[in-house]
Scaffold this active site. Structure first.
Site, PDB file in Angstrom:
ATOM      1  N   GLY A 237      14.074  20.961  22.236  1.00 38.92           N
ATOM      2  CA  GLY A 237      13.754  19.986  23.256  1.00 38.92           C
ATOM      3  C   GLY A 237      13.614  18.636  22.590  1.00 38.92           C
ATOM      4  O   GLY A 237      14.335  18.347  21.665  1.00 38.92           O
ATOM      5  N   SER A 238      12.689  17.797  23.048  1.00 38.69           N
ATOM      6  CA  SER A 238      12.382  16.544  22.338  1.00 38.69           C
ATOM      7  C   SER A 238      11.853  15.482  23.281  1.00 38.69           C
ATOM      8  O   SER A 238      12.099  15.508  24.489  1.00 38.69           O
ATOM      9  CB  SER A 238      13.591  15.944  21.607  1.00 38.69           C
ATOM     10  OG  SER A 238      14.122  16.848  20.681  1.00 38.69           O
ATOM     11  N   ASN A 239      11.140  14.525  22.692  1.00 44.88           N
ATOM     12  CA  ASN A 239      10.819  13.247  23.325  1.00 44.88           C
ATOM     13  C   ASN A 239      11.373  12.138  22.447  1.00 44.88           C
ATOM     14  O   ASN A 239      11.433  12.280  21.223  1.00 44.88           O
ATOM     15  CB  ASN A 239       9.305  13.004  23.416  1.00 44.88           C
ATOM     16  CG  ASN A 239       8.547  14.138  24.056  1.00 44.88           C
ATOM     17  OD1 ASN A 239       8.753  14.462  25.219  1.00 44.88           O
ATOM     18  ND2 ASN A 239       7.646  14.743  23.294  1.00 44.88           N
ATOM     19  N   ASN A 509      13.686  15.354  28.042  1.00 44.37           N
ATOM     20  CA  ASN A 509      14.499  16.508  28.428  1.00 44.37           C
ATOM     21  C   ASN A 509      14.692  16.674  29.917  1.00 44.37           C
ATOM     22  O   ASN A 509      15.185  17.722  30.352  1.00 44.37           O
ATOM     23  CB  ASN A 509      13.967  17.819  27.823  1.00 44.37           C
ATOM     24  CG  ASN A 509      13.837  17.754  26.324  1.00 44.37           C
ATOM     25  OD1 ASN A 509      12.790  18.064  25.776  1.00 44.37           O
ATOM     26  ND2 ASN A 509      14.882  17.330  25.634  1.00 44.37           N
TER      27      ASN A 509
END
Length: 802
Positions: A237-239, A509
């Site tokens: 995922g990620s920010n 995401n």
């Protein structure tokens, strides 16, 4: 010629100036080769600073790849060797056919399935053909040199060192590698979102026999859930957020990248700085086994990636010849499937030979026992179309970022190479510009094409999940081509959702729609993602945070650091007070658990009320709310969870107001309280006492929280109540970077590799950054030469081929 000579002289001078008497501890067990002549072969100078971070200095790309391969092997030889075993299709030969893989490079459920797929890739020459294609369809000379050098550097480390990691010490499967091995690993990463996610269905597909029942159709809702689960709960995922100069203290840009990746296995990040004087100077993180920086920064620009909502594959329904299920009809004319026969060597047994079936659309996928079942009947089969199976441009795209001087250059690399398979890009630069773009390789399925060519199944799955299921019996239903697309059948750069120079550009995401709340992106095709739909709690919390930061202004790198470790829980802000109030109102202070047991929950009410709504390691009540929230959201549908429904006019603040009358609320509370009490965990104990990892016998508290809580600092821990709570982390925050510029020419960068550089428990860099993560501390990056040379931990080694 003069440039090459200057580079060579510079590299030699640095080696002499920074020579140290010992190799870095990460390479324990090696023979010293420092400052020895290279005998005309590949070589590099590696300067190690704090936490075993290598600064690799080389005179050209082949030497740079060599130094990178050598240094990665020093830290991660067993993990790397395991991955190369995978892409060679040799897991069954050495480890047995039924053992599970670590899922780093495909979804294969066991070694045999993995080997059948990757040996099929080898047998067909897929990667070799891509390597031979001229750029930009194939790799540039620089990328070929990097891969060749990486293989040579890895092999040199193996030849010159003994392995101390117990995971593969003395193992026969740790072997030299080739450029093709490195390239196939890149290929595996590219197809993770498509073919790589359907390996069991590709290798297990078999045509029906005379005794085969007609089979049942595909459950559309089950397929939708499978597609959503594949993207929503996958271990990536990620920010990321970029702030423009209009919001910062000095008018320059800022970038905070927080990718969420596995903490173990072959998709770990690894830190380095790569320098070819006058050509390339970039720092950041590479995915293991690759010689390019995937997420990083240089003197002018910083970038990060987040996993996108684009669906990088589609299904094609094949109409079969009634007399032969391996023949399908296109425009009424028969086409025979290509049979790919693959043989896999098996430890302790006879070789296994299986067939795979390929069509003009891609491989046939079938699993009658799957969830959902994918049938291959006498009349119908399905093929998986994955344009990334023809994409070997990932490395050149990343290399273009490394040499970029602005966000415009980042976008130019994306437009030129079009190589990112399943991620968005967020970037900022020293001139104060920002960029968000969902520039990725997607099948060119427009909403018009889907409306015209979807099967009955596709008319349900495409609008709801972005998965097209097209009619393969019609040639006019194949994805078209954009004039600006480098590869047939994909969208060109002009169709990508892109936002330039917004005060902030953020992604967590969800789709491109709310990259900036005041400048929503619309008009893109459904396959890219949705518009006007509910956002995840992580997105909602992130937009609240970064919009407030941008409005406040005067931002610095310190503000990015504070955001990373704020550990604010959006779910707690929305629901904890209501939950505590409803808890206190329960008759007799009791609730009935899912097993019918009446549980005294009265002690939980004040704990929830007093909780600080964070997932800091010292937060009391965080664990109770976490366990309660997981149980509640598993039992209660989103539509029933909240009293105020979602409104596209207020997407950040809706839905809201917890509906404590929903069936399942009291049960979830009772189950959470009973679970903690049974494990002997006090309801109000600090989170860090029960959310931790153990490294070499040392317990290290871990901050952060799970996806459903909406915490920016996402952590997916492994629950083991018998051992005290969350006793490990499967994936979450990984290579974190907070980057800005101050006009000095040296980026102001703070980084953190949560799980540290090495998987070897005998390495001093096995867990030395993990306590920093535990305490919310950072590594001050050493990018400029003066900073590298002033490191108190500086150790230098010149590595070369024998």
């Amino acid at each position: 010629m003069r440039t090459t000579r200057v580079r060579r002289l510079f590299v030699t001078a640095v080696a002499l100036l920074t020579a140290s008497a010992a190799l870095p501890a990460a390479a324990a067990g090696s023979r010293s080769h420092q400052d020895q002549p290279s005998h005309g072969g590949l070589s590099a100078v590696i300067r190690y600073t704090e936490y075993g971070i290598p600064h690799i200095l080389a005179q050209d790309y082949a030497d740079l790849g060599f130094g990178t391969g050598w240094a990665q092997a020093a830290d991660q030889v067993c993990t790397l060797a395991d991955g190369f075993l995978t892409v060679r299709g040799d897991r069954s030969r050495f480890l047995g056919p039924t053992a599970a893989t670590d899922f780093s490079l495909s979804s294969a459920g066991d070694n045999l399935s993995s080997d059948l797929y990757f040996r099929g890739v080898r047998r067909s020459g897929t990667v070799a053909k891509l390597l031979a294609a001229p750029a930009p369809l194939g790799p540039s000379r620089q990328v070929k040199d990097l891969m060749r050098g990486f293989a040579a550097g890895y092999d040199a480390w193996l030849a010159q060192n003994r392995i101390t990691d117990p995971a593969c010490r003395g193992a026969a499967w740790v072997r030299p590698i080739s450029t093709l091995d490195v390239a196939t690993r890149y290929y595996a990463l590219s197809v993770l979102g498509g073919q790589g996610g359907a390996v069991d269905e590709i290798t297990g597909a078999a045509p029906p026999t005379g005794a085969t029942a007609p089979g049942r159709g595909i459950d559309a809702e089950a397929l939708i859930r499978a597609v959503q689960a594949r993207s929503g709960t996958a271990d990536m995922g990620s920010n990321a957020v970029a702030f423009s100069g209009a919001t910062t203290a000095n008018g320059r840009g800022l970038l905070l990248g927080n990718p969420h990746y596995p903490w173990q296995g072959g998709r770990r990040f690894w830190q380095s700085q790569q320098t070819i004087p006058g050509e390339l100077n970039v720092a950041g993180a590479s995915l293991l086994g690759t010689p390019t920086i995937a997420i990083g920064y240089n003197s002018h620009v910083a970038w990060s990636h987040t996993v996108s909502t684009g669906v990088p594959f589609d299904l094609t329904r094949l109409t079969l010849d009634p007399s032969d299920p391996t023949v399908y009809l296109v425009d009424g004319r028969p086409e025979r499937m290509t049979r790919r026969t693959v043989t896999v060597a098996v430890r302790g047994g006879a070789p296994v030979t299986r067939s795979q079936w390929w069509t003009r659309y891609g491989p046939v996928v079938a699993d009658p026992e799957g969830d959902p079942p994918l049938p291959w009947t006498t009349t119908t089969a399905y093929a998986l179309s994955d344009p990334n199976a023809a994409n070997f441009r990932f490395a050149d795209t990343s290399l273009g970022f490394g040499t970029a001087r602005s966000t415009a250059d980042v976008l130019a690399s994306l437009d030129r190479h079009q190589g990112l398979p399943w991620v968005n890009t967020i970037a900022a630069d020293s001139a104060g510009h920002t960029l968000y773009t969902q520039s990725q390789v997607l099948p060119r399925i427009t909403d018009d094409l889907a409306a015209r060519c979807s099967t009955d199944l596709g008319r349900i799955t495409y609008p709801q999940a972005g998965l097209a299921v097209l009619d393969g019996s019609r040639s006019d239903c194949a994805p078209g081509s954009d004039a600006d697309a480098v590869q047939p059948g994909i969208f060109g750069p002009s169709r990508m959702p892109t936002l330039k120079d917004a005060p902030y550009a953020e992604n967590s995401n969800d789709s491109a729609w709310l990259t900036n709340l005041d400048r929503p992106l619309t008009g893109y095709e459904r396959i890219f993602g949705t518009v006007g739909t509910p956002r995840g709690l992580r997105t909602r919390g992130a937009i609240e945070d970064v919009a407030a930061m941008a409005k406040r202004g005067g931002l610095t790198v310190r503000d990015l650091q504070d955001q990373e470790f704020s550990n604010r829980v959006p779910a707690g802000a929305l629901a904890a007070a209501d939950a505590a109030k409803a808890c206190a109102a329960l008759p007799g202070g009791t609730a009935t658990g899912s097993d019918g047991t009446v549980v005294d929950v009265s002690a939980a009410c004040p704990v929830l009320a007093a909780w600080d709504r964070t997932m800091d390691t010292g937060s009391r009540g965080a664990l109770l709310f976490d366990r309660f929230w997981r149980k509640l959201t598993a039992a209660v549908s989103p539509a029933r969870l909240w009293k105020v429904p979602f409104s596209a006019a207020d997407p950040v603040h809706t839905p809201n107001t917890l509906d404590t009358t929903a069936p399942g609320f009291a049960t979830a509370l009772a189950d959470a309280v009973a679970e903690l009490r049974t494990a002997g965990i006090p309801l109000g104990s600090p989170l860090g006492d029960h959310q931790f990892v153990v490294r070499n016998g040392r317990r290290i508290p871990v901050p952060g929280g799970t996806e459903a809580l909406g915490v920016w600092n996402k952590i997916e821990p492994v629950w083991n109540a018998a051992q005290g709570g969350y006793t490990d982390v499967s994936f979450g925050s990984s290579h974190i970077q907070a980057v800005g510029w101050d006009g000095s020419g040296c980026p102001v960068a703070r980084t953190l590799l949560t799980y540290s550089q090495s998987s070897n428990p005998n390495s001093p860099h096995y867990s030395d950054q993990t306590p920093l993560f535990s305490g919310g501390k950072w590594v001050t990056a050493r990018f400029c030469e003066k900073d590298v040379l002033s490191s108190p931990a500086l150790k230098t080694v010149r590595v070369h081929e024998d």
